[in-house]
Enzyme design. Structure first.
Site, PDB file in Angstrom:
ATOM      1  N   GLU A 121       0.857  -1.196   0.000  1.00  6.33           N
ATOM      2  CA  GLU A 121       0.000   0.000   0.000  1.00  6.33           C
ATOM      3  C   GLU A 121       0.883   1.232   0.000  1.00  6.33           C
ATOM      4  O   GLU A 121       2.002   1.188   0.504  1.00  6.33           O
ATOM      5  CB  GLU A 121      -0.872   0.017   1.271  1.00  6.33           C
ATOM      6  N   LYS A 133       2.371   4.517   1.410  1.00  9.30           N
ATOM      7  CA  LYS A 133       2.493   5.064   2.757  1.00  9.30           C
ATOM      8  C   LYS A 133       2.081   6.530   2.681  1.00  9.30           C
ATOM      9  O   LYS A 133       2.839   7.381   2.222  1.00  9.30           O
ATOM     10  CB  LYS A 133       3.915   4.926   3.291  1.00  9.30           C
ATOM     11  N   ASP A 165       1.243  10.210   3.671  1.00 11.48           N
ATOM     12  CA  ASP A 165       1.910  11.078   4.644  1.00 11.48           C
ATOM     13  C   ASP A 165       0.886  11.962   5.348  1.00 11.48           C
ATOM     14  O   ASP A 165       0.677  13.113   4.998  1.00 11.48           O
ATOM     15  CB  ASP A 165       2.969  11.923   3.927  1.00 11.48           C
ATOM     16  N   TYR A 214      -8.316   7.701   4.129  1.00 12.07           N
ATOM     17  CA  TYR A 214      -8.085   6.429   3.452  1.00 12.07           C
ATOM     18  C   TYR A 214      -8.090   5.327   4.502  1.00 12.07           C
ATOM     19  O   TYR A 214      -7.248   5.328   5.413  1.00 12.07           O
ATOM     20  CB  TYR A 214      -6.740   6.432   2.738  1.00 12.07           C
ATOM     21  N   LYS A 256      10.816   3.278   2.932  1.00 16.08           N
ATOM     22  CA  LYS A 256      10.826   4.742   2.807  1.00 16.08           C
ATOM     23  C   LYS A 256      11.507   5.154   1.518  1.00 16.08           C
ATOM     24  O   LYS A 256      12.586   4.644   1.196  1.00 16.08           O
ATOM     25  CB  LYS A 256      11.590   5.357   3.986  1.00 16.08           C
ATOM     26  N   CYS A 290      25.161  44.272  10.919  1.00 18.83           N
ATOM     27  CA  CYS A 290      23.857  43.677  10.639  1.00 18.83           C
ATOM     28  C   CYS A 290      23.368  44.120   9.264  1.00 18.83           C
ATOM     29  O   CYS A 290      23.353  45.307   8.964  1.00 18.83           O
ATOM     30  CB  CYS A 290      22.857  44.114  11.715  1.00 18.83           C
ATOM     31  N   CYS A 309      20.268  46.675   9.917  1.00 19.71           N
ATOM     32  CA  CYS A 309      20.375  47.981  10.563  1.00 19.71           C
ATOM     33  C   CYS A 309      21.787  48.538  10.566  1.00 19.71           C
ATOM     34  O   CYS A 309      21.999  49.661  11.021  1.00 19.71           O
ATOM     35  CB  CYS A 309      19.845  47.905  11.990  1.00 19.71           C
ATOM     36  N   CYS A 355      23.055  40.369  16.035  1.00 16.85           N
ATOM     37  CA  CYS A 355      23.040  41.817  15.894  1.00 16.85           C
ATOM     38  C   CYS A 355      22.881  42.383  17.307  1.00 16.85           C
ATOM     39  O   CYS A 355      22.026  41.926  18.066  1.00 16.85           O
ATOM     40  CB  CYS A 355      21.861  42.218  15.008  1.00 16.85           C
ATOM     41  N   CYS A 386      16.832  46.847  16.378  1.00 15.91           N
ATOM     42  CA  CYS A 386      16.963  46.505  14.958  1.00 15.91           C
ATOM     43  C   CYS A 386      15.584  46.174  14.392  1.00 15.91           C
ATOM     44  O   CYS A 386      14.830  45.407  14.999  1.00 15.91           O
ATOM     45  CB  CYS A 386      17.883  45.298  14.812  1.00 15.91           C
TER      46      CYS A 386
HETATM   47  S1  IVH Z   1      -0.465   0.423   8.770  1.00 22.61           S
HETATM   48  C1  IVH Z   1       0.700  -1.521  12.547  1.00 22.61           C
HETATM   49  N1  IVH Z   1      -0.795   1.436   6.362  1.00 22.61           N
HETATM   50  O1  IVH Z   1       2.467   5.195   8.819  1.00 22.61           O
HETATM   51  C2  IVH Z   1       0.713  -0.894  11.216  1.00 22.61           C
HETATM   52  N2  IVH Z   1       0.115   2.815   8.041  1.00 22.61           N
HETATM   53  O2  IVH Z   1       4.907   4.547  10.281  1.00 22.61           O
HETATM   54  C3  IVH Z   1       0.714   0.606  11.209  1.00 22.61           C
HETATM   55  N3  IVH Z   1       0.647   5.068   7.307  1.00 22.61           N
HETATM   56  O3  IVH Z   1       1.125   5.365  12.040  1.00 22.61           O
HETATM   57  C4  IVH Z   1      -0.220   1.229  10.312  1.00 22.61           C
HETATM   58  N4  IVH Z   1      -0.023   4.834   5.228  1.00 22.61           N
HETATM   59  O4  IVH Z   1       0.047   6.826  10.238  1.00 22.61           O
HETATM   60  C5  IVH Z   1      -0.382   1.648   7.617  1.00 22.61           C
HETATM   61  N5  IVH Z   1      -1.129   2.205   4.195  1.00 22.61           N
HETATM   62  C6  IVH Z   1      -0.726   2.416   5.447  1.00 22.61           C
HETATM   63  C7  IVH Z   1      -0.214   3.657   5.849  1.00 22.61           C
HETATM   64  C8  IVH Z   1       0.199   3.806   7.169  1.00 22.61           C
HETATM   65  C9  IVH Z   1       0.494   5.668   6.117  1.00 22.61           C
HETATM   66  C10 IVH Z   1       1.202   5.715   8.508  1.00 22.61           C
HETATM   67  C11 IVH Z   1       0.379   5.535   9.756  1.00 22.61           C
HETATM   68  C12 IVH Z   1       1.285   4.877  10.754  1.00 22.61           C
HETATM   69  C13 IVH Z   1       2.628   5.207  10.204  1.00 22.61           C
HETATM   70  C14 IVH Z   1       3.625   4.170  10.642  1.00 22.61           C
END
Ligand code: IVH
Length: 726
Positions: free
Chosen positions: A119, A121, A123, A234, A324, A419, A422, A437, A442
């Site tokens: 899936e 990840k 943010d 999501y 990551k 500075c 000023c 400074c 200033c």
């Molecule tokens: S699973 C026990 N699925 O990543 C498993 N987390 O670094 C933890 N996150 O706290 C969650 N996309 O906020 C899962 N598809 C995804 C995710 C996801 C983003 C975030 C989530 C979690 C953090 C962990």
């Protein structure tokens, strides 16, 4: 008049309209596939609102009309999770991923068929939703993983979160009436950009990244504000009584989608690590075109039975891992170094870069932090440098690139001796990293002082952000300035950028804020926003500056007046004394009770106060000796700010006594006990010493009790404390 005869009862009409609205919200917010216009949607909504207004008894909490309106639970009530919300371990490359997969395989049975669900990840921030009888009950943030905050009223405004899941849908998806969904809240890029544009217009500093913006929005106390910003949810987990409901992650995602939740459409279940790697590669390639931020891929062992056998290590499951993405970066040339002057006069070097595109954004500036960072990087002007953009808008330089294609620069980075704002001297004190400074007035420092004074944790004056401060000062702020020509070692930079004010300043100290009137707004003119400029350009016009509207002007005025009620410790904080943060300001206000008492105290008396060490005491003392600071304080006093700490008092029976609280008391909370002791003139400290008069111990008292016994300090229980209090 002729009235159409409808066979339908109001209840039936309402049911039909609700079903239609829910259907179209699902199409728009979950499937990204709207089939009616906004106007058509509004029409349906208005019909439903009218009907519900006529028949208030037919309004239900899951009606589409009821998304906004709830109240945030008192300071976001704390709620325990049904099972911990964990974090994930990271891998950063192929080798680490393979090592993880090997560990997984090694821990399972040789006959086990292993599948991985991949899936994105996302943010954002994770959020748990509890449903009972198919209806949304609570939305709780992750918090510390065990206990989160109840943000239900705000979650209800997010249209990708179903307020209820009908019996039919639950049947189709295999969901019970009571269940829990976990997933991620994200702010799409368009709504992030819009928010930052609005913040800038309102004079507030922009959010650093969409994740912070989403987290800040979900903790806003006004649900109607949340409703105006698009946040998407999501879903990725489905639980029942704290256990996964379905046997696999892929079925979980399918069931969530069938029940009407938004799931990420890019998820795939694969059978080999090579396929996982291919998925990661594709995800990274798509990253900049998604319209929301992702920072990697989450790989989950698909079968829950295998997950159970794999279990957890500390705070993360063994059955999932986050791959990551490397930070997005580019190589570009350092053209110049500019200097920004902060609130304490600190000079921050800012890199001016040859503009370069990184992940869809043109980068022309990066922070260089301080002289040590420049020395660490060994960077010179003209060097080619590697620039990285993490999740944030502001990028950083990670190293100097030195190879055949990239010759080294030739000019050393020299900190100015005067500075750049000023022209007063700049000094680096013994043992300090930063140059400062020395000029307390200033103009660059003043803008930062105003921003600090107005910030949320200090006087909390909403609407007084960068744009507004620039207006009040009559010149642009926060623009880093190039070195003045007379400061340059080589004569190859003739740019002279010391700033001329464009108009006389309306404020010269933070106290001047309180002499602004409602009419001041007429003197403020804001440059047109980028959007306005673009719009005007399209029409072949030039956008003109705007005056501050009456509503905003009045609001700012009222915010400034309201801030007069801020407690003494915030006023102290607002003075911007070095080393005095929130805790110290509270200690000062608590120990001395008034501005006058603090000003009258010498360093020795200050050290006696709870939590104040000798260096801090000296800094505070020095601050109050300066005539300029005393004048500022008098002006603030005249303006009517709080100069005494508000405290309930019940006499001074405990005056001169210091208490330490430890363990759980039978009836009083720690804070209540502290409040009572202080109300009776006593002090509460965190550490037991010979100076401690009494330790008040409750159940499960720990090392503090041992220490008290060791030092022979008197130990009281709650009853004895109450007796002392009378
Ligand atoms: S699973 C026990 N699925 O990543 C498993 N987390 O670094 C933890 N996150 O706290 C969650 N996309 O906020 C899962 N598809 C995804 C995710 C996801 C983003 C975030 C989530 C979690 C953090 C962990």
């Amino acid at each position: 008049m002729f009235k159409p005869v409808t066979a339908e009862t109001p209840q039936q009409q309402i049911d039909t309209l609700r079903a239609e609205l829910v259907h179209h919200e699902h199409l728009y917010y979950v499937l990204d596939d709207p089939q009616i216009t906004d106007a058509q949607y509004d029409k349906l909504m208005n019909r439903l609102k009218a009907l519900e207004a006529e028949h208030p008894d037919l309004v239900t909490p899951d009606s589409p009309t009821q998304r906004v309106g709830g109240k945030v639970k008192e300071g976001f009530a704390k709620v325990a999770h049904s099972r911990p919300m964990l974090s994930l371990d990271n891998v950063n490359n192929e080798a680490e991923l393979r090592a993880w997969a090997d560990r997984v395989t090694g821990s399972l049975h040789p006959n086990d068929v292993l599948e991985f669900t991949c899936e994105y990840k996302l943010d954002g921030l994770s959020l748990a939703l509890q449903y009972a009888g198919g209806a949304l009950q609570t939305g709780v943030t992750r918090g510390d993983g065990s206990v989160g905050e109840d943000v239900t009223a705000n979650v209800r405004t997010m249209r990708s979160v179903p307020l209820s899941v009908s019996t039919d849908k639950r049947k189709a998806a295999g969901l019970p009436a009571d269940f829990e969904v976990r997933g991620e809240v994200v702010m799409p890029q368009t709504s992030f950009l819009k928010l930052n544009e609005e913040r800038e217009r309102a004079g507030q500093s922009p959010a650093a990244n969409p994740r912070n913006a989403a987290a800040g929005t979900i903790r806003t106390v006004e649900p109607s504000v949340v409703a105006q910003r698009r946040l998407d949810y999501y879903a990725y987990f489905l639980l029942k009584d704290g256990e996964f409901l379905l046997p696999t992650q892929s079925e979980t995602l399918a069931a969530l989608a069938a029940a009407g939740f938004r799931t990420n459409p890019h998820a795939r279940t694969v059978g080999t690590v090579d396929e996982v790697l291919a998925f990661v590669g594709k995800a990274e390639a798509q990253r900049d075109a998604l319209g929301y931020e992702i920072d990697g891929v989450v790989i989950k062992v698909n079968a829950v039975s295998q997950q159970r056998r794999l279990g957890f290590t500390g705070k993360a499951p063994r059955w999932a891992v986050a791959y990551k993405f490397p930070a997005r970066g580019a190589v570009t040339q350092l053209l110049d170094v500019l200097f920004q002057v902060g609130r304490t006069g600190k000079l921050t070097p800012v890199a001016a870069l040859a503009p370069v595109g990184i992940g869809g954004i043109t980068v022309a500036r990066a922070t260089l932090h301080n002289p040590d960072e420049i020395a660490r990087l060994g960077v010179r002007i003209g060097d080619f440098v590697a620039v990285e953009r993490g999740g944030d808008v502001i990028p950083k330089i990670t190293e100097v690139v030195d190879d055949a294609e990239h010759p080294r620069g030739t000019r050393d980075i020299v900190f100015p001796t005067r500075c750049p704002k000023c022209k007063e001297p700049v000094l680096r004190e013994e043992g300090e990293i930063d140059f400062r400074c020395v000029n307390a007035s200033c103009p660059a420092r003043l803008s930062e002082e105003l921003l600090h004074f107005a910030s949320r944790g200090v006087m909390n004056i909403e609407g007084l952000g960068e744009a507004m401060v620039a207006q009040l000062l009559g010149h642009p702020i926060n623009d880093p300035v190039s070195l003045p020509a007379d400061d340059l070692p080589a004569a190859d930079n003739t740019e002279q950028t010391a700033e001329e004010p464009t108009r006389a300043a309306l404020v010269h100290t933070v106290a001047d804020l309180y002499s602004l009137s409602k009419e001041t707004r007429c003197e403020l003119k804001f440059p047109p926003s980028e959007a306005e400029q673009a719009k005007a350009a399209k029409e072949g016009k030039v956008a003109s500056a705007r005056r501050l509207g009456e509503k905003r002007g009045t609001l700012l005025y009222e915010q400034i007046q309201r801030s007069k009620q801020s407690p003494l410790y915030r006023v102290l904080l607002g003075l911007g004394i070095r080393h005095v943060g929130e805790r110290t300001a509270q200690d000062l206000a608590g120990s001395f009770g008034s501005m006058d008492a603090i000003m009258a105290a010498d360093a020795e008396a200050l050290v006696q106060a709870e939590g104040i060490g000798p260096i801090v005491a000296q800094t505070i003392y020095d601050f109050f000796q300066l005539e300029k600071n005393r004048a500022l304080i008098e002006a603030l006093r005249k303006a009517g700010l709080q100069f005494t700490a508000e405290k309930k008092t019940i006499g001074d029976t405990l005056a001169g006594l210091t208490f330490v609280l430890t363990g759980t008391l039978p009836t009083l909370t720690r804070d209540e006990a502290k409040e009572w002791i202080e109300a009776a003139g006593g002090k509460v400290s965190g550490t037991v010493s010979k100076k401690t008069s009494h330790v008040v111990a409750g159940e499960e008292a720990g090392s503090k009790l041992d220490k008290a016994r060791e030092l022979g300090v008197s130990v009281l229980d709650e009853a004895a404390l109450l007796q002392l209090l009378g």
